[in-house]
Design a protein around this motif. Structure first.
Motif, mmCIF file in Angstrom:
data_model
loop_
_atom_site.group_PDB
_atom_site.id
_atom_site.type_symbol
_atom_site.label_atom_id
_atom_site.label_comp_id
_atom_site.label_asym_id
_atom_site.label_seq_id
_atom_site.Cartn_x
_atom_site.Cartn_y
_atom_site.Cartn_z
ATOM 1 N N GLY A 47 -9.106 -5.502 9.390
ATOM 2 C CA GLY A 47 -8.664 -4.944 8.520
ATOM 3 C C GLY A 47 -8.907 -3.731 7.300
ATOM 4 N N VAL A 48 -9.011 -3.000 7.092
ATOM 5 C CA VAL A 48 -9.201 -2.489 6.007
ATOM 6 C C VAL A 48 -8.234 -2.734 4.663
ATOM 7 C CG1 VAL A 48 -9.942 -0.717 4.696
ATOM 8 C CG2 VAL A 48 -10.985 -1.065 7.077
ATOM 9 N N VAL A 49 -7.992 -3.650 3.905
ATOM 10 C CA VAL A 49 -7.188 -3.351 2.846
ATOM 11 C C VAL A 49 -6.397 -1.819 2.796
ATOM 12 C CG1 VAL A 49 -5.761 -4.176 0.839
ATOM 13 C CG2 VAL A 49 -7.478 -5.476 1.612
ATOM 14 N N THR A 50 -5.586 -1.871 2.343
ATOM 15 C CA THR A 50 -4.241 0.177 2.688
ATOM 16 C C THR A 50 -3.588 -0.293 0.800
ATOM 17 O OG1 THR A 50 -2.642 -0.358 4.127
ATOM 18 C CG2 THR A 50 -4.869 0.666 4.526
ATOM 19 N N ALA A 51 -2.630 -1.342 0.875
ATOM 20 C CA ALA A 51 -2.205 -1.100 -0.363
ATOM 21 C C ALA A 51 -2.488 -3.062 -0.233
ATOM 22 C CB ALA A 51 -0.990 -0.975 -0.050
ATOM 23 N N ILE B 150 -0.441 -8.048 1.365
ATOM 24 C CA ILE B 150 -0.780 -6.345 1.170
ATOM 25 C C ILE B 150 -0.177 -5.580 2.539
ATOM 26 C CG2 ILE B 150 -3.501 -7.715 0.870
ATOM 27 C CD1 ILE B 150 -4.204 -8.239 3.295
ATOM 28 N N SER B 151 -1.611 -4.117 2.753
ATOM 29 C CA SER B 151 -1.269 -3.882 3.931
ATOM 30 C C SER B 151 -2.603 -3.786 4.511
ATOM 31 C CB SER B 151 -0.516 -2.419 3.364
ATOM 32 O OG SER B 151 0.830 -2.881 3.292
ATOM 33 N N LEU B 152 -3.226 -3.232 5.728
ATOM 34 C CA LEU B 152 -4.378 -3.486 6.453
ATOM 35 C C LEU B 152 -4.204 -1.739 7.075
ATOM 36 C CD1 LEU B 152 -4.755 -6.974 7.393
ATOM 37 C CD2 LEU B 152 -5.797 -5.533 5.798
ATOM 38 N N SER B 153 -5.068 -1.669 7.265
ATOM 39 C CA SER B 153 -4.996 -0.468 8.760
ATOM 40 C C SER B 153 -5.631 -1.774 9.399
ATOM 41 C CB SER B 153 -6.024 0.601 7.974
ATOM 42 O OG SER B 153 -6.253 1.458 8.880
#
Length: 133
Positions: free
Chosen positions: A76-80, A103-106
């Motif tokens: 995924g893409v790191v969002t936070a 981390i948070s991911l999309s």
């Protein structure tokens, strides 16, 4: 014994992933991992916007005992990024499943990824058996 939360998925490398509505997910290390590492003194994480690939390293956690890599449980893409744990790594020692998320991911991969050779996600019972072995 280390705490294992029922609503999470786990990896053999002692990371957890919490799926959220809309294809997002939070990632962190397990209680077992933070107990094994001991007192955490430094955490290195990716930047917002970085692309992560399931099974690949995305950061490091340094403790008084060693330095360990952290691996992405899903792509995924790191969002936070949890800035609080960068400033105060001991938050992960105190609360690895909530305040100590990393981390948070999309999530960009579909759910079939969990069945691929790239990464194997376990439910809470499977993870409990792993750490008890």
């Amino acid at each position: 014994m280390a705490a294992v939360e029922e609503d999470l998925k786990y990896t053999a490398e002692h990371q957890w992933v919490r799926s959220a509505p809309g294809g997002s997910a939070q990632v962190g290390i397990t209680d077992f991992a933070q107990e094994s590492l001991g007192d955490l003194i430094n955490i290195t994480l990716p930047a917002v916007g970085d692309n992560l690939v399931a099974g690949e390293s995305f950061g490091e956690i340094e403790s008084t005992k060693s330095v360990s890599e952290v691996y992405a449980p899903v792509s995924g893409v790191v969002t936070a990024v949890n800035a609080a744990v960068l400033e105060n790594p001991e938050i992960v020692n105190d609360d690895p499943y909530h305040e100590g998320w990393l981390i948070s991911l999309s999530v960009v991969a579909d759910s079939a990824e969990a069945d691929s050779d790239e990464v194997e996600l376990m439910d809470a019972e499977q993870y409990r058996r792993l750490i008890e072995a």
